[in-house]
Design a protein around this motif. Structure first.
Motif, short mmCIF file in Angstrom:
data_model
loop_
_atom_site.label_atom_id
_atom_site.label_comp_id
_atom_site.label_asym_id
_atom_site.label_seq_id
_atom_site.Cartn_x
_atom_site.Cartn_y
_atom_site.Cartn_z
N UNK A 94 61.58 -35.22 -19.60
CA UNK A 94 61.84 -36.21 -18.96
C UNK A 94 61.54 -36.22 -17.29
N UNK A 95 62.11 -35.15 -16.66
CA UNK A 95 61.81 -34.93 -15.22
C UNK A 95 60.15 -34.77 -15.10
N UNK A 96 59.55 -34.09 -15.87
CA UNK A 96 58.24 -33.70 -15.74
C UNK A 96 57.52 -35.20 -15.83
N UNK A 97 57.73 -36.21 -16.57
CA UNK A 97 57.23 -37.67 -16.81
C UNK A 97 57.44 -38.26 -15.59
N UNK A 98 58.87 -38.14 -15.02
CA UNK A 98 59.14 -38.90 -13.89
C UNK A 98 58.37 -38.33 -12.55
N UNK A 99 58.15 -37.21 -12.55
CA UNK A 99 57.45 -36.50 -11.49
C UNK A 99 58.59 -36.21 -10.35
N UNK A 100 59.64 -35.77 -10.67
CA UNK A 100 60.74 -35.26 -9.86
C UNK A 100 60.76 -33.92 -9.49
#
Length: 540
Positions: free
Chosen positions: A269-275
């Motif tokens: 999820x963090x990978x896809x959100x770009x955080x």
């Protein structure tokens, strides 16, 4: 004096299958063998192949028992269900039967070892129905040893059977393969392994969480022996409470250095959100908990693969899958297209290989994931080319994580300005409509997004005006086109223009001195078209 306690036997040996009913995951092979035994159609040589721990050597021993079983009353014949109590069954199970010879080809690779077998097969079995030779890892035999065995293998005495086992069947000569009945033992599905492990822990008076057994089954990668070895370790690792040992999923994850599925989902999820900051923090948190960077990359790959399968409509439910995981997979499958998923997979696969060979694994893992974050959402080359051609807005990558910035300013998409461009544009999605437009539509006027046409032949596949407007709207990103059909006027159709061009080129060629001279010399000659329409040649 009391009897000394029996030495401990590891689970992989203790629960080795003693009959074909206990051999899990190989139903097709068991059925084939059963039919062959019942019909008396027994091959003289069998080859068992498959990955480690799926039961190749165990199957060879079971076949030896099946062929030599005499039943509890001593009057039985070959059977797919050996009794296990007669002398041949007991002796074979204990590895002491004089007529069942096991040889490890890894330590007996030479031609001299095979020559001993060739000499011995001439003599009848001492006490069994068949003299059986079980050669494990047969691919390790030398070339000369294989050649020495060929003749005996092709025409062995009636009382001899050969049983071969190998993990690398590609290294076995074709001449040997052609003389054997081959059985490819399958990897055992994780669901079957988890069920088998549940019976084992019950027999061992050990409690285990279903998720723990599912994790062990997944880590076994289709190998019963590997799974039982991991289960053995998990039982030793389990905490002792008031009663039996308890194998928990958390303990198995710690023991194997695995990240729990929830953590992997959060990481994706963090990978896809770009955080960026949160991503690097989560990676270091997992590393501090003992999760290997390679296991982290593998977990992400498995998750992306699961999302892709869900996107393709395949049921991917597994025993250890929670409702939250199923919901997350469904959400990602709905939001992500196949192209981004394929890029994610390729980037993670490259990162996995880099981490596997890196001197600094955790640093390589972080760099690989940062590369995934900034590259996974980029347009593919085809889309990028379309954006550059049409002047579509380009996405600006975030400077330090977060969602992509708003589109930068770009000129409006250029609309087709000629009839040829319109036909080429429509041909990408509606080739039948584009063909009719090319052959049967004369251009009266064109002022994008307005176009007037005269049809030379009717469109028989629907409403031409509506179909063309819809196709143009879709091909130009929603631009509202207005199509007008005129009764008269207009240029020639593109087909007529092409034919007129060919006719003019033909006339021009016929007027050249060389062609005139050729036709004068050969009055019956004619000008014919070659494979390339723009070229012509004189021929008879």
């Amino acid at each position: 004096m009391s009897d000394s306690p029996q030495p401990y036997r590891v689970l992989a040996r203790k629960y080795r299958p003693r009959s074909f009913r206990e051999l899990i995951g190989q139903d097709a092979m068991v059925q084939t063998l059963g039919n062959a035994i019942r019909r008396g159609r027994l091959a003289h040589a069998f080859l068992m192949t498959g990955v480690r721990g799926v039961g190749k050597t165990s199957t060879a021993r079971l076949i030896a028992k099946a062929l030599n079983c005499i039943g509890p009353d001593g009057q039985g014949g070959p059977t797919i269900d050996p009794c296990g109590v007669c002398e041949p069954c007991v002796a074979i199970a204990e590895g002491r039967h004089i007529d069942v010879v096991e040889m490890d080809a890894a330590s007996h690779t030479g031609v001299d070892d095979v020559r001993e077998i060739i000499e011995a097969v001439r003599y009848a079995a001492v006490s069994a129905r068949y003299k059986i030779y079980i050669i494990d890892e047969v691919h390790m035999l030398s070339k000369n040893a294989f050649n020495a065995l060929l003749k005996t293998l092709e025409e062995p005495p009636a009382h001899v059977k050969f049983l071969f086992a190998t993990t690398e069947v590609n290294k076995v000569p074709v001449t040997v393969l052609s003389r054997c009945q081959r059985f490819d033992l399958r990897r055992i599905p994780a669901e079957l392994l988890a069920g088998h492990f549940a019976h084992v822990v019950e027999a061992e008076s050990v409690a285990a969480e279903p998720d723990a057994l599912a994790l062990i089954a997944q880590a076994a990668e289709g190998s019963a022996r590997d799974g039982l070895s991991i289960l053995d370790q998990a039982i030793a690792h389990a905490e002792m409470g008031d009663g039996d040992p308890m194998v928990s999923a958390a303990q198995v994850r710690d023991m194997l250095g695995l990240s729990d599925r929830g953590s992997v989902r959060r990481l994706l999820g963090l990978l896809l959100e770009g955080d960026t900051g949160a991503l690097l923090g989560a990676v270091r948190d997992q590393y501090a908990l003992g999760v290997e960077p390679l296991a982290l990359m593998r977990g992400l790959m498995e998750l992306v693969h699961a999302v892709t399968l869900a996107k393709a409509g395949r049921d991917i439910a597994s025993p250890g899958q929670s409702a939250e995981e199923r919901e997350a997979l469904a959400d990602w499958a709905a939001q992500l297209g196949f192209a981004p998923l394929h890029r994610l997979w390729q980037l993670l696969l490259k990162g996995h290989d880099e981490v596997a060979s890196a001197v600094l694994p955790i640093e390589s893992c972080e760099m690989a994931l940062l590369r995934v974050m900034h590259a996974a959402t980029m347009p593919d080359p085809g889309e990028l080319a379309r954006m550059l051609r049409d002047g579509a807005p380009a996405m600006v990558a975030p400077a330090s994580g977060g969602t992509p910035a708003a589109p930068s300013s770009a000129p409006a998409a250029r609309l087709p300005a000629t009839m040829q461009e319109i036909v080429a544009l429509i041909d990408r999605q509606k080739p039948l409509l584009a063909n009719h437009l090319n052959d049967c539509a004369a251009l009266v006027s064109l002022s994008p997004p307005d176009i007037a046409l005269r049809l030379t032949h009717a469109w028989t596949h629907g409403d031409f005006k509506r179909d063309l407007e819809q196709a143009l709207n879709a091909a130009t990103s929603g631009t509202r086109w207005v199509v007008t059909l005129a009764e008269s006027g207009g240029d020639q159709t593109l087909l007529e223009q092409e034919q007129a061009g060919k006719a003019a080129a033909r006339a021009e060629i016929l007027e050249t001195p060389v062609v005139k001279a050729a036709i004068a010399a050969f009055p019956e000659a004619e000008l014919v078209e070659t494979d390339r329409p723009e070229q012509w040649s004189a021929g008879q």
